[in-house]
Design an enzyme around this catalytic site. Structure first.
Site, PDB file in Angstrom:
ATOM      1  N   ARG A  44      59.399  32.804  29.796  1.00 43.23           N
ATOM      2  CA  ARG A  44      60.376  33.690  30.437  1.00 43.23           C
ATOM      3  C   ARG A  44      61.099  32.987  31.574  1.00 43.23           C
ATOM      4  O   ARG A  44      60.649  31.948  32.066  1.00 43.23           O
ATOM      5  CB  ARG A  44      59.647  34.917  31.017  1.00 43.23           C
ATOM      6  CG  ARG A  44      58.902  35.731  29.987  1.00 43.23           C
ATOM      7  CD  ARG A  44      57.855  36.612  30.628  1.00 43.23           C
ATOM      8  NE  ARG A  44      56.773  35.830  31.224  1.00 43.23           N
ATOM      9  CZ  ARG A  44      55.744  36.328  31.880  1.00 43.23           C
ATOM     10  NH1 ARG A  44      55.655  37.626  32.069  1.00 43.23           N
ATOM     11  NH2 ARG A  44      54.804  35.551  32.378  1.00 43.23           N
ATOM     12  N   LYS A 100      38.877  31.528  30.433  1.00 39.43           N
ATOM     13  CA  LYS A 100      37.492  31.498  29.910  1.00 39.43           C
ATOM     14  C   LYS A 100      37.439  31.302  28.404  1.00 39.43           C
ATOM     15  O   LYS A 100      36.507  30.699  27.885  1.00 39.43           O
ATOM     16  CB  LYS A 100      36.721  32.760  30.288  1.00 39.43           C
ATOM     17  CG  LYS A 100      37.340  34.035  29.762  1.00 39.43           C
ATOM     18  CD  LYS A 100      37.673  34.976  30.859  1.00 39.43           C
ATOM     19  CE  LYS A 100      38.683  35.992  30.424  1.00 39.43           C
ATOM     20  NZ  LYS A 100      39.145  36.844  31.478  1.00 39.43           N
ATOM     21  N   GLY A 129      35.874  35.099  38.726  1.00 37.85           N
ATOM     22  CA  GLY A 129      37.081  35.104  39.564  1.00 37.85           C
ATOM     23  C   GLY A 129      36.924  34.215  40.778  1.00 37.85           C
ATOM     24  O   GLY A 129      36.768  33.000  40.660  1.00 37.85           O
ATOM     25  N   ILE A 131      34.439  34.020  42.870  1.00 38.47           N
ATOM     26  CA  ILE A 131      33.062  33.669  43.258  1.00 38.47           C
ATOM     27  C   ILE A 131      32.786  32.208  42.876  1.00 38.47           C
ATOM     28  O   ILE A 131      32.969  31.833  41.724  1.00 38.47           O
ATOM     29  CB  ILE A 131      32.030  34.567  42.532  1.00 38.47           C
ATOM     30  CG1 ILE A 131      32.326  36.050  42.800  1.00 38.47           C
ATOM     31  CG2 ILE A 131      30.619  34.220  42.939  1.00 38.47           C
ATOM     32  CD1 ILE A 131      31.468  36.995  41.969  1.00 38.47           C
ATOM     33  N   GLY A 182      45.403  49.171  36.523  1.00 34.79           N
ATOM     34  CA  GLY A 182      45.736  47.773  36.224  1.00 34.79           C
ATOM     35  C   GLY A 182      44.512  46.894  36.025  1.00 34.79           C
ATOM     36  O   GLY A 182      44.628  45.677  35.929  1.00 34.79           O
ATOM     37  N   ASP A 196      34.536  39.448  26.699  1.00 35.83           N
ATOM     38  CA  ASP A 196      34.893  38.691  27.902  1.00 35.83           C
ATOM     39  C   ASP A 196      33.620  38.204  28.613  1.00 35.83           C
ATOM     40  O   ASP A 196      33.486  37.021  28.937  1.00 35.83           O
ATOM     41  CB  ASP A 196      35.721  39.615  28.818  1.00 35.83           C
ATOM     42  CG  ASP A 196      36.062  38.994  30.146  1.00 35.83           C
ATOM     43  OD1 ASP A 196      37.006  38.197  30.194  1.00 35.83           O
ATOM     44  OD2 ASP A 196      35.378  39.296  31.142  1.00 35.83           O
ATOM     45  N   LYS A 200      31.940  34.300  29.240  1.00 33.71           N
ATOM     46  CA  LYS A 200      31.562  33.847  30.589  1.00 33.71           C
ATOM     47  C   LYS A 200      30.090  33.425  30.641  1.00 33.71           C
ATOM     48  O   LYS A 200      29.760  32.400  31.241  1.00 33.71           O
ATOM     49  CB  LYS A 200      31.851  34.955  31.605  1.00 33.71           C
ATOM     50  CG  LYS A 200      33.370  35.159  31.802  1.00 33.71           C
ATOM     51  CD  LYS A 200      33.658  36.418  32.596  1.00 33.71           C
ATOM     52  CE  LYS A 200      35.137  36.587  32.896  1.00 33.71           C
ATOM     53  NZ  LYS A 200      35.449  37.933  33.422  1.00 33.71           N
ATOM     54  N   GLY A 297      41.303  39.660  39.426  1.00 34.24           N
ATOM     55  CA  GLY A 297      42.451  39.980  40.272  1.00 34.24           C
ATOM     56  C   GLY A 297      43.222  38.744  40.663  1.00 34.24           C
ATOM     57  O   GLY A 297      42.709  37.620  40.636  1.00 34.24           O
TER      58      GLY A 297
HETATM   59  N1  HSE Z   1      39.218  41.359  32.339  1.00 33.03           N
HETATM   60  C1  HSE Z   1      38.435  40.587  33.234  1.00 33.03           C
HETATM   61  C2  HSE Z   1      37.559  41.512  34.086  1.00 33.03           C
HETATM   62  C3  HSE Z   1      39.321  39.747  34.111  1.00 33.03           C
HETATM   63  O1  HSE Z   1      37.803  42.722  34.097  1.00 33.03           O
HETATM   64  O2  HSE Z   1      36.616  41.047  34.722  1.00 33.03           O
HETATM   65  C4  HSE Z   1      38.642  38.605  34.804  1.00 33.03           C
HETATM   66  O3  HSE Z   1      38.159  37.644  33.912  1.00 33.03           O
END
Ligand code: HSE
Length: 398
Positions: A44, A100, A129, A131, A182, A196, A200, A297
């Site tokens: 974009r 990830k 994130g 940490i 969000g 997810d 991780k 975030g």
């Molecule tokens: N969707 C992930 C969460 C974002 O809610 O932790 C961070 O990896």
């Protein structure tokens, strides 16, 4: 002056540009040099955004610019991120990523390529994130054999579990709320199905054992079956429902799994609420440690990416050794691992005890059903016994 490029100007990529701006002076002091973003790669355009004149649509402009030594990958997904990151490493550029999916799938290969090219491939932001758990495992907890690593690694689902517990809301309503805030994506599958968190914990386990864990080998359950009735039982037992991603050392190797658990107040992860993440680590000489903070975030994740950039500038002529080889590590059989199970059923006590023997009953005042907790048994023993009963809900105890 260090010239950098950012691939992917979404939430995290734009956060990286913002963090570099907000803390320009202190970052330069810590890195020993100033960092300037020369290019932003995105499909974009961003008219009106200060980075607009830096936007490029062709990755080769970055690959072929010898002035760019540090590249940030915040595109997400395996492709084309993998192809682009490989091209950058092959061109002798350092890379840091928050991705990830890429790290879980291609981490070992990209680490080896970075070593071969005497550059760095860092990925602090890919788990937890903001940490600092990756650097802690790679550089700080190196005196220990890690016996257990268990995390709340997904902020969206932790927010949802907290909200369901606090407000008695049902899953669908809480998911809608998480989407409005969000936290959850429009397609929330990766979060709510545990995929997810699975990637991780695969990354953390690979770092802990120094070999490649295939995330597809990890037993993964999400939170979609958790109901407000389960929450009533949790409250009655003084427990919290958490989606835990864990790896434990057993005599046969590491057992890894992702699933919702009834967590007791004595467990350090019980107190981790809302969108926060935490990673509990047990080392054979360290004992217990816990890392807690903002696990997702824009700015928290960007903070971890920029910290990698600083580390890269400090080690611009040297590869930081990451012990993660591409040799596959077979996980121990999940079915042989022990757990206690909370069960809800409409069957009577006689039938329950015929099947499970002595159990602990728990009464949350729900008509027409019984809740109980089994003794500790293997997953396969539980599955075999549970076959003989009609169950409404099963949640493991932690
Ligand atoms: N969707 C992930 C969460 C974002 O809610 O932790 C961070 O990896």
């Amino acid at each position: 002056m260090i010239k950098a490029a950012v691939m992917g100007y979404g939430t995290i990529g734009s956060g990286v540009v913002e963090v570099l701006e907000i803390n320009r002076e202190s970052i330069a002091k810590r890195a020993g040099d100033e960092i300037e973003v020369k290019y932003v790669l995105d499909l974009r355009d961003f008219p009106g955004d200060p980075i607009q004149e830096k936007v490029v649509h062709d990755v080769n402009i970055i690959v072929n610019d010898p002035e760019v030594s540090v590249v940030v990958e915040t595109m997400g997904g395996v492709e084309p991120a993998y192809t682009f990151v490989k091209a950058m490493l092959n061109a002798g550029k350092h890379v840091t990523t928050s991705n990830k999916a890429l790290v879980a799938d291609k981490g070992a290969e990209l680490i080896a390529l970075a070593k071969e090219k005497n550059v760095n491939f860092l990925f602090e932001a890919s788990v937890g994130g903001g940490i600092p758990i990756i650097r802690s495992l790679n550089s700080c907890l190196t005196a220990d054999e890690i016996e257990e690593i268990t995390g709340i690694l997904n902020g969206t689902t932790n927010y949802m579990m907290t909200k369901m517990a606090d407000e008695g809301m049902e899953f669908d309503a809480v998911l809608k709320d998480a989407q409005e805030k969000g936290y959850a994506e429009k397609d929330p599958t990766a979060d709510v199905e545990g995929y997810d968190a699975c990637r991780k914990i695969a990354i953390l386990t690979s770092l802990v054992c120094g070999q490649q864990i295939d995330f597809k080998d990890i037993h993964t359950e999400g939170i979609t079956k958790i109901s407000s009735t389960d929450m009533k039982y949790a409250k009655q037992m003084g427990r919290a429902v958490k989606l835990l991603a864990s790896s434990r050392k057993s005599k046969d190797g590491y057992v890894a799994m992702v699933a919702p658990f009834f967590v007791s107040p004595e467990h350090p992860l019980y107190h981790v609420n809302d969108v926060f993440n935490a990673v509990f680590v047990r080392g054979n000489v360290l004992g217990d440690a816990m890392f807690y903070g903002s696990g997702a975030g824009k700015l928290p994740t960007a903070s971890a990416v920029v910290a990698d950039m600083v580390d890269i500038v400090k080690h611009k002529d040297r590869n930081i050794w990451v012990a993660w080889s591409s040799k596959k590590m077979e996980l121990a059989d999940f079915k042989k691992s022990d757990n206690r199970f909370f069960v809800r059923t409409a069957e009577d006590r006689q039938k329950i005890e015929d099947v499970f023997g002595s159990v602990e009953y728990t009464d949350a005042g729900i008509e027409g059903e019984i809740g109980f907790v089994t003794a500790s048994m293997t997953e396969e023993a539980f599955a075999e016994k549970a076959d003989g009963l009609s169950l409404r809900s099963v949640i493991r105890m932690a």
